[in-house]
Design a protein around this motif. Structure first.
Motif, PDB file in Angstrom:
ATOM      1  N   ILE A  79     -15.448 -74.155 -41.506  1.00  0.00           N
ATOM      2  CA  ILE A  79     -14.661 -72.640 -40.672  1.00  0.00           C
ATOM      3  C   ILE A  79     -15.807 -72.205 -39.783  1.00  0.00           C
ATOM      4  CG2 ILE A  79     -13.704 -70.240 -41.246  1.00  0.00           C
ATOM      5  CD1 ILE A  79     -13.094 -71.333 -43.907  1.00  0.00           C
ATOM      6  N   GLY A  80     -15.483 -71.975 -38.628  1.00  0.00           N
ATOM      7  CA  GLY A  80     -16.479 -71.432 -37.645  1.00  0.00           C
ATOM      8  C   GLY A  80     -15.905 -70.866 -36.309  1.00  0.00           C
ATOM      9  N   ASP A  81     -16.625 -70.160 -35.575  1.00  0.00           N
ATOM     10  CA  ASP A  81     -16.378 -69.572 -34.246  1.00  0.00           C
ATOM     11  C   ASP A  81     -16.949 -70.191 -33.137  1.00  0.00           C
ATOM     12  OD1 ASP A  81     -18.588 -68.254 -34.598  1.00  0.00           O
ATOM     13  OD2 ASP A  81     -17.595 -66.275 -33.983  1.00  0.00           O
ATOM     14  N   ALA A  82     -18.121 -70.894 -33.521  1.00  0.00           N
ATOM     15  CA  ALA A  82     -19.031 -71.289 -32.505  1.00  0.00           C
ATOM     16  C   ALA A  82     -19.081 -73.076 -32.516  1.00  0.00           C
ATOM     17  CB  ALA A  82     -20.366 -71.012 -32.616  1.00  0.00           C
ATOM     18  N   PRO A  83     -19.320 -73.549 -31.151  1.00  0.00           N
ATOM     19  CA  PRO A  83     -19.658 -74.909 -31.331  1.00  0.00           C
ATOM     20  C   PRO A  83     -20.952 -75.362 -32.097  1.00  0.00           C
ATOM     21  CG  PRO A  83     -19.884 -74.199 -29.236  1.00  0.00           C
ATOM     22  CD  PRO A  83     -19.543 -73.139 -29.878  1.00  0.00           C
TER      23      PRO A  83
END
Length: 306
Positions: free
Chosen positions: A140-144
């Motif tokens: 789960i994350g919001d950045a590459p």
């Protein structure tokens, strides 16, 4: 062989009806713990809480005998972007209240440039010591990750050539797949979508947006538990029986003969790569004598086929 096939059909029918002993499920959350997650972390916590509750409720309601072991990894970034690369708040626990407590206590901060140490988080998860019959990882994350191939240079990246520690997330994802770990890559922001799709593909897993994740994950895990449980029990037992007839697996011809015997027993074609993967798992569980097997050959077959 016909007598063995009849015995095997009876065992399979028993597995489908009762599904026998309790199965162990390893469920690991690998979460971006950097400051950019501040807009999403409360929603993530809420979704994880609901996933856990729903999963436990549905397992009971559907009479699926399973015990879940939880673990959690928080990843941030490499120095000097952040001083905390990876944290493991809880290694393994079957205590639902304990894992919920750790999820609730997540505090996101730091991170530096836009990409984060996704590969390092996955690597830490890979090395946790999995032993479940079924293994599931939620990324789960919001950045590459670092590396321009993951973001096409659309963001500031201190390490545009990739992870400075050499933990390429797609390579680690492929290793997760080889260990039988099912990966769900859950993106919380559009900038991470491309990378998380690549990671999911490398792991033969599933890409989801945070909006769709909750119900899809529970449904898929329950489906995997019911469908794969019987399939894995079926294949494992067939491998053990047929391996005893072959005697040793040292050459590709041995693997081909083993697959032919297994197909004859279970009345369906088998993928040599899946047979090789299951054999390595059976060796690890000491169900097959390692001395009678060329494990290097099995590893190559899992990658390239027969």
């Amino acid at each position: 062989m016909e007598r063995l096939r009849r015995w095997f059909r009876q065992r399979k029918e028993g597995a489908i009806q009762g599904q026998g002993q309790v199965r162990l499920v390893d469920l690991v959350f690998v979460i971006d713990g950097t400051g950019s997650m501040s807009d999403d972390i409360e929603k993530v916590k809420e979704n994880l809480d609901i996933i856990i509750n729903t999963l436990i409720t549905e397992l009971s309601r559907r009479n699926i005998p399973a015990q879940i072991r939880f673990s959690m990894v928080l990843y941030r970034d490499h120095p000097p972007e952040d001083s905390r690369l990876v944290e493991i708040p809880v290694t393994w626990t079957t205590d639902i209240n304990e894992i919920k407590k750790h999820i609730k206590s997540i505090v996101v901060s730091g991170g530096g440039d836009t990409p984060e140490a996704v590969g390092d988080g996955l690597k830490a998860a890979l090395e946790l010591g999995w032993r479940g019959d079924h293994r599931v990882l939620l990324l789960i994350g919001d950045a590459p990750p670092h590396g321009k191939r993951y973001h096409d240079g659309r963001c500031d990246d201190r390490w545009p050539e990739g992870c400075p520690a050499g933990n390429d997330p797609c390579e680690v994802a492929a290793q997760l797949y080889k260990q039988g770990i099912i990966l769900f890559a859950i993106s919380c922001h559009g900038i991470a979508d491309k990378a998380f799709k690549m990671i999911a593909e490398a792991a033969h897993g599933y890409f989801l947006s945070i909006r769709d994740a909750r119900q899809a994950i529970v449904t898929k895990i329950l489906e995997l538990l019911r469908v794969r449980a019987v399939a894995v029990i079926e294949l494992d037992e067939a491998i053990i029986i047929c391996f005893s007839r072959v005697g040793a697996v040292k050459t590709r011809a041995d693997v081909k003969r083993l697959c032919e015997l297994i197909s004859s027993m279970i009345n369906r074609p088998v993928d040599p790569r899946e047979v090789a993967r299951r054999m390595m798992a059976l060796i690890e569980r000491k169900k097959i004598d390692k001395r009678a097997v060329d494990t290097g050959l099995l590893f190559n077959i899992t990658k390239h086929g027969l």
